[in-house]
Motif scaffolding. Structure first.
Motif, PDB file in Angstrom:
ATOM      1  N   PHE B  42     -56.764 -10.222  23.381  1.00 13.22           N
ATOM      2  CA  PHE B  42     -55.368  -9.800  23.493  1.00 13.22           C
ATOM      3  C   PHE B  42     -55.025  -8.708  22.485  1.00 13.22           C
ATOM      4  O   PHE B  42     -54.417  -7.714  22.823  1.00 13.22           O
ATOM      5  CB  PHE B  42     -54.420 -10.998  23.332  1.00 13.22           C
ATOM      6  N   ASP B  48     -53.484  -8.707  28.765  1.00 15.74           N
ATOM      7  CA  ASP B  48     -52.198  -9.413  28.758  1.00 15.74           C
ATOM      8  C   ASP B  48     -52.150 -10.368  29.934  1.00 15.74           C
ATOM      9  O   ASP B  48     -53.072 -10.427  30.745  1.00 15.74           O
ATOM     10  CB  ASP B  48     -51.011  -8.440  28.750  1.00 15.74           C
ATOM     11  N   SER B  49     -51.050 -11.117  29.993  1.00 20.06           N
ATOM     12  CA  SER B  49     -50.994 -12.176  31.002  1.00 20.06           C
ATOM     13  C   SER B  49     -50.956 -11.608  32.419  1.00 20.06           C
ATOM     14  O   SER B  49     -51.179 -12.328  33.372  1.00 20.06           O
ATOM     15  CB  SER B  49     -49.791 -13.079  30.744  1.00 20.06           C
ATOM     16  N   THR B  50     -50.702 -10.305  32.558  1.00 21.01           N
ATOM     17  CA  THR B  50     -50.691  -9.737  33.901  1.00 21.01           C
ATOM     18  C   THR B  50     -52.109  -9.370  34.368  1.00 21.01           C
ATOM     19  O   THR B  50     -52.350  -9.211  35.544  1.00 21.01           O
ATOM     20  CB  THR B  50     -49.823  -8.459  33.970  1.00 21.01           C
ATOM     21  N   VAL B  52     -55.027 -11.037  33.064  1.00 19.96           N
ATOM     22  CA  VAL B  52     -56.024 -12.070  32.796  1.00 19.96           C
ATOM     23  C   VAL B  52     -56.477 -12.780  34.075  1.00 19.96           C
ATOM     24  O   VAL B  52     -57.648 -13.131  34.216  1.00 19.96           O
ATOM     25  CB  VAL B  52     -55.495 -13.067  31.726  1.00 19.96           C
ATOM     26  N   LEU B  53     -55.589 -12.945  35.048  1.00 20.33           N
ATOM     27  CA  LEU B  53     -55.971 -13.626  36.287  1.00 20.33           C
ATOM     28  C   LEU B  53     -57.008 -12.801  37.051  1.00 20.33           C
ATOM     29  O   LEU B  53     -57.991 -13.344  37.562  1.00 20.33           O
ATOM     30  CB  LEU B  53     -54.728 -13.887  37.156  1.00 20.33           C
ATOM     31  N   GLY B  54     -56.795 -11.499  37.103  1.00 25.36           N
ATOM     32  CA  GLY B  54     -57.764 -10.619  37.762  1.00 25.36           C
ATOM     33  C   GLY B  54     -59.113 -10.675  37.073  1.00 25.36           C
ATOM     34  O   GLY B  54     -60.168 -10.689  37.718  1.00 25.36           O
ATOM     35  N   LEU B  56     -60.357 -13.218  35.411  1.00 28.44           N
ATOM     36  CA  LEU B  56     -60.998 -14.498  35.742  1.00 28.44           C
ATOM     37  C   LEU B  56     -61.587 -14.467  37.152  1.00 28.44           C
ATOM     38  O   LEU B  56     -62.692 -14.975  37.383  1.00 28.44           O
ATOM     39  CB  LEU B  56     -59.980 -15.637  35.633  1.00 28.44           C
ATOM     40  N   MET B  57     -60.878 -13.847  38.076  1.00 31.55           N
ATOM     41  CA  MET B  57     -61.391 -13.803  39.447  1.00 31.55           C
ATOM     42  C   MET B  57     -62.652 -12.935  39.536  1.00 31.55           C
ATOM     43  O   MET B  57     -63.573 -13.250  40.275  1.00 31.55           O
ATOM     44  CB  MET B  57     -60.299 -13.313  40.402  1.00 31.55           C
ATOM     45  N   THR B  58     -62.678 -11.853  38.754  1.00 31.15           N
ATOM     46  CA  THR B  58     -63.885 -11.016  38.745  1.00 31.15           C
ATOM     47  C   THR B  58     -65.069 -11.808  38.188  1.00 31.15           C
ATOM     48  O   THR B  58     -66.189 -11.743  38.730  1.00 31.15           O
ATOM     49  CB  THR B  58     -63.647  -9.749  37.894  1.00 31.15           C
ATOM     50  N   THR B  69     -58.153 -23.678  36.346  1.00 31.65           N
ATOM     51  CA  THR B  69     -57.298 -22.904  35.432  1.00 31.65           C
ATOM     52  C   THR B  69     -56.483 -23.806  34.495  1.00 31.65           C
ATOM     53  O   THR B  69     -56.058 -23.369  33.438  1.00 31.65           O
ATOM     54  CB  THR B  69     -56.337 -21.971  36.209  1.00 31.65           C
ATOM     55  N   PHE B  77     -59.669 -17.917  24.874  1.00 29.07           N
ATOM     56  CA  PHE B  77     -59.358 -16.497  25.078  1.00 29.07           C
ATOM     57  C   PHE B  77     -59.237 -15.715  23.771  1.00 29.07           C
ATOM     58  O   PHE B  77     -58.691 -14.631  23.762  1.00 29.07           O
ATOM     59  CB  PHE B  77     -58.053 -16.351  25.875  1.00 29.07           C
TER      60      PHE B  77
END
Lengths: 473, 101
Positions: B42, B48-50, B52-54, B56-58, B69, B77
Motif C-alpha cells: 500500500f 489501494d482498495s480499488t 486489490v481485487l483485480g 487477487l483475481m490475476t 476472501t 498485505f
C-alpha cells in the motif's frame, strides 16, 4: 440564506437550530455489514486517515453549532480558518480516541462526552451526522441527543445502488444499460447479458450495492474474468447462507466528464438544487473537482429538473437531508444524470462555505478541490505546513492559493511515540515513514493560474517526501 | 524425496513471488524490476482498495487457486513477501501438484 441555514431548515424546519455535527465518513462500511456483494478488501493506512476526515465538519458548522471530533484541531489551523472569516464552532472531543475507530465509536466509549451531548440535547441541539447508520442511532439514544435525520434503515435503503438504479428507471432517467441483482438468479441472468456484451467487444462494470463511492467497482473486459467474479460472489453468497446479494451490472459507456451535483430535501419534501461540480482526471486517475463545472445552461437545467424529481421520490420514501449524485457527460454532450445516488453528506457538502465566501460572486474565479498525498517521517504541524507553502496558501489579500480544509488527515497515520506507523509493518520502528493526505481547495483567477498553482503546490509538498525541504525529518 | 523438498519449496516460492510481482506491475504500472519481496503493497507500491481485487483475481488465474476472501487479513498485505507466504499456503492446499512440481 447560506448553506448552513439551508441545511438546518431542511433537517429541522428552523434556520437557528444548534447542530452537533459528526463527520462519520465512509458510513457505507456500516451499511454494507451483513450484505453480500463484491469481496470487500480495505487495508493499509486508508482507514485511520478516513477516520480523521471528521475534521471537514468544522467548515459545515456555524457559530453556535458544535462539532464532534476525534481530537482537537491544530490551534494554528483553527486560527488560519478564523483569519479567513470562518466563525469556528465549539469542538467536542472524547477523552481518548482510537485511530482505527470511527468518531461515533469513540464518542460512545466516553460516558462523560455522552452526558455533555445530552445536556446540549436538553437545550435544543440535534445530532447531524455525515450519514446515519445504527451506530449514530445508538449515540443519539445513549446521549439523549435527538437525531436530525431519517432512521438508519431509511438511509441505508436509499443508498443502495440497486435503489438508485431502480429509481432512475422509474423516472425514465437515461442510464447505461444495466441490471440490478437482489439474488443469485438475477445475478446469473445479468452476468449472462454481460457475456453477450463482452462478446460484442463491449466492457462491463460490476458494482457492489453498498460500495463506497469509487470503490467496490470492478471493470471487466473479458469473459474469464467475469466468470471468476461470478464464482467469487457466489462463494460469498453460499458462506452467508440463503441466496440474497446486492450487485449492479452495467455496460461501460464512454464519457467526456464525470459530474457531482448536490441537492437538499427538506422534511416537508421541498427540494433545493445546491451546485454541480466537474470531476477532473489526469491519465485516468481522479484528481479532484473543478468549480464551477463547465456545462451549458441547458445541461444544468436538466440536472436541476432531475434533482427535483429524485428529491420528490426520496421524500416519499422517508428521506430528507443532503443528497449527492454522480453523473456523466457523454462524448456528444448528452447527460447520464444518475450514475449513483449518495443520500448523505458528500465531500462537496463540506466545501459549501468556501464556495459561498470565495467563489460565488467573485466572477472569473475558478477552483480545484483535491487532496495531495503526502509521505512524512514525522508529524507536520499546521504552522510548518504554512511556512512551507507561504505564498501558495490562500489568503484574503491574495484571493488565490490553497485553502486547506482538513489538517487532521495529514498526521492521522503518524506513529504514536515509540510505536510503528499505523498500517506499516508491526516490526517497523520509530522513524518509519507514513502516508498522509492534505485536503484543500485551490482557488485561482483563471484556468492557467489554477494549473500553475496546483503544480507548484505539488512540487513544494513533494519536497517533504524527497527530504529536500527543511521540514523533512 | 526429503532431498528434493527444499528445492521444490524454493521453486514454488520463486514462482509465487514472480506471479505477484508481475500482477502488481500490471495493476500499478510500475517497472517489475523495482518491486522486491520487501516492497510494501500500500505505502510503497500505491496499491489501494480499488485495485486489490483485480490483483487477487490475476493471482488466482495464474496459479489456479481460489481465495477465500474472508480469510484474507491485513497482515497478509503488508509486503510482497507476506502476500507470497499466504499465497503459497493456498497453492499447497489447493494445487498440490503445482507445489510439488
Amino acid at each position: 440564506m447560506d448553506f448552513n441555514e439551508r441545511l438546518k431548515s431542511a433537517l429541522t424546519g428552523e434556520t437557528t437550530t444548534s447542530l452537533v455535527l459528526l463527520g462519520n465518513f465512509e458510513v457505507e462500511d456500516r451499511w454494507a455489514r451483513g450484505e453480500v456483494g463484491l469481496p470487500r478488501l480495505a487495508f493499509g493506512s486508508d482507514n485511520v486517515i478516513v477516520n480523521r476526515m471528521d475534521e471537514f465538519a468544522l467548515l459545515l458548522a456555524a457559530k453556535g453549532d458544535h462539532v464532534l471530533l476525534k481530537a482537537d484541531p491544530d490551534a494554528d489551523f483553527l486560527a488560519y480558518l478564523e483569519t479567513l472569516g470562518f466563525e469556528m464552532p465549539a469542538v467536542l472531543t472524547p477523552s481518548r480516541h482510537d485511530p482505527r475507530k470511527l468518531v461515533t465509536e469513540d464518542a460512545l466509549d466516553d460516558p462523560g462526552l455522552c452526558a455533555e451531548l445530552g445536556e446540549l440535547g436538553a437545550r435544543g441541539a440535534v445530532l447531524s451526522p455525515h450519514g446515519v447508520s445504527e451506530l449514530e442511532e445508538q449515540l443519539a439514544g445513549a446521549a439523549g441527543l435527538p437525531l436530525a435525520a431519517p432512521s438508519a434503515a431509511v438511509c441505508k435503503a436509499v443508498n443502495s445502488k440497486i435503489y438508485s438504479r431502480r429509481l432512475a428507471d422509474a423516472l425514465g432517467v437515461r442510464q447505461a444499460r444495466g441490471w440490478t441483482c437482489d439474488d443469485v438468479a438475477e445475478m446469473e441472468e445479468a452476468f449472462g447479458a454481460a457475456r453477450t456484451l463482452l462478446a460484442a467487444g463491449r466492457r462491463v462494470v460490476v458494482k457492489d450495492a453498498f460500495g463506497v463511492s469509487g470503490k467496490g467497482i470492478e471493470l471487466v473486459e473479458a469473459e474469464p474474468r467475469l466468470d471468476r467474479l461470478l464464482r467469487m460472489i457466489s462463494r460469498n453468497v453460499r458462506r452467508a447462507g440463503g441466496d440474497r446479494l446486492g450487485v449492479v451490472v452495467e455496460e461501460w459507456v464512454d464519457k467526456r466528464a464525470d459530474l457531482n451535483y448536490q441537492f437538499t430535501v427538506g422534511r416537508g419534501g421541498s427540494v433545493h438544487f445546491d451546485f454541480v461540480k466537474e470531476a477532473l482526471t489526469e491519465s485516468g486517475v481522479h484528481k479532484g473537482h473543478r468549480i464551477p463545472a463547465r456545462l451549458a445552461e441547458h445541461q444544468v437545467a436538466e440536472l436541476k429538473d432531475v434533482s427535483h424529481r429524485l428529491g420528490e421520490k426520496l421524500a416519499a420514501d422517508g428521506y430528507y437531508g443532503v443528497v449527492g449524485v454522480d453523473a456523466m457527460v457523454d462524448p456528444d454532450g448528452g447527460l447520464y444524470p444518475v450514475v449513483e445516488i449518495n443520500a448523505r453528506n458528500n465531500m462537496s457538502t463540506y466545501q459549501a462555505a468556501i464556495q459561498e465566501a470565495f467563489l460565488e460572486g467573485w466572477g472569473g474565479r475558478t477552483a480545484l478541490a483535491r487532496q495531495y498525498p503526502l509521505r512524512l517521517t514525522r508529524p507536520l504541524p499546521f504552522g510548518r505546513l504554512r511556512d512551507l507553502l507561504t505564498d501558495l496558501l490562500f489568503t484574503h489579500a491574495s484571493g488565490t492559493g490553497l485553502l486547506v480544509n482538513n489538517h487532521a488527515t495529514v498526521n492521522a497515520a503518524a506513529p504514536e511515540d515509540g510505536a510503528a506507523a499505523v498500517g506499516a509493518s508491526s516490526t517497523a520502528g520509530p522513524g518509519e515513514s507514513f502516508a498522509g493526505r492534505l485536503y484543500g481547495v485551490v482557488i485561482a483567477s483563471s484556468d492557467a493560474q489554477l494549473t500553475a498553482l496546483d503544480g507548484e503546490i505539488t512540487r513544494r509538498l513533494a519536497a517533504l517526501r524527497e527530504g529536500t525541504s527543511s521540514d523533512a525529518a | 524425496m526429503e532431498n528434493t523438498t527444499p528445492g521444490n519449496a524454493a521453486d514454488l516460492h520463486g514462482r509465487v513471488v514472480g506471479t505477484i510481482v508481475a500482477a502488481l506491475a500490471e495493476a500499478t504500472r510500475l517497472d517489475p524490476r523495482t518491486i522486491g519481496e520487501d516492497s510494501t503493497l500500500f505505502d510503497e507500491l500505491g496499491l489501494d482498495s480499488t485495485t486489490v481485487l483485480g490483483l487477487l483475481m490475476t493471482i488466482e488465474e495464474e496459479l489456479g487457486i481460489e481465495f477465500d476472501t474472508d480469510s484474507l487479513e491485513q497482515h497478509h498485505f503488508e509486503s510482497v513477501g507476506t502476500l507470497a507466504a499466504f499465497v503459497e499456503t493456498q497453492v499447497v492446499e489447493q494445487v498440490p501438484d503445482l507445489a510439488e512440481a
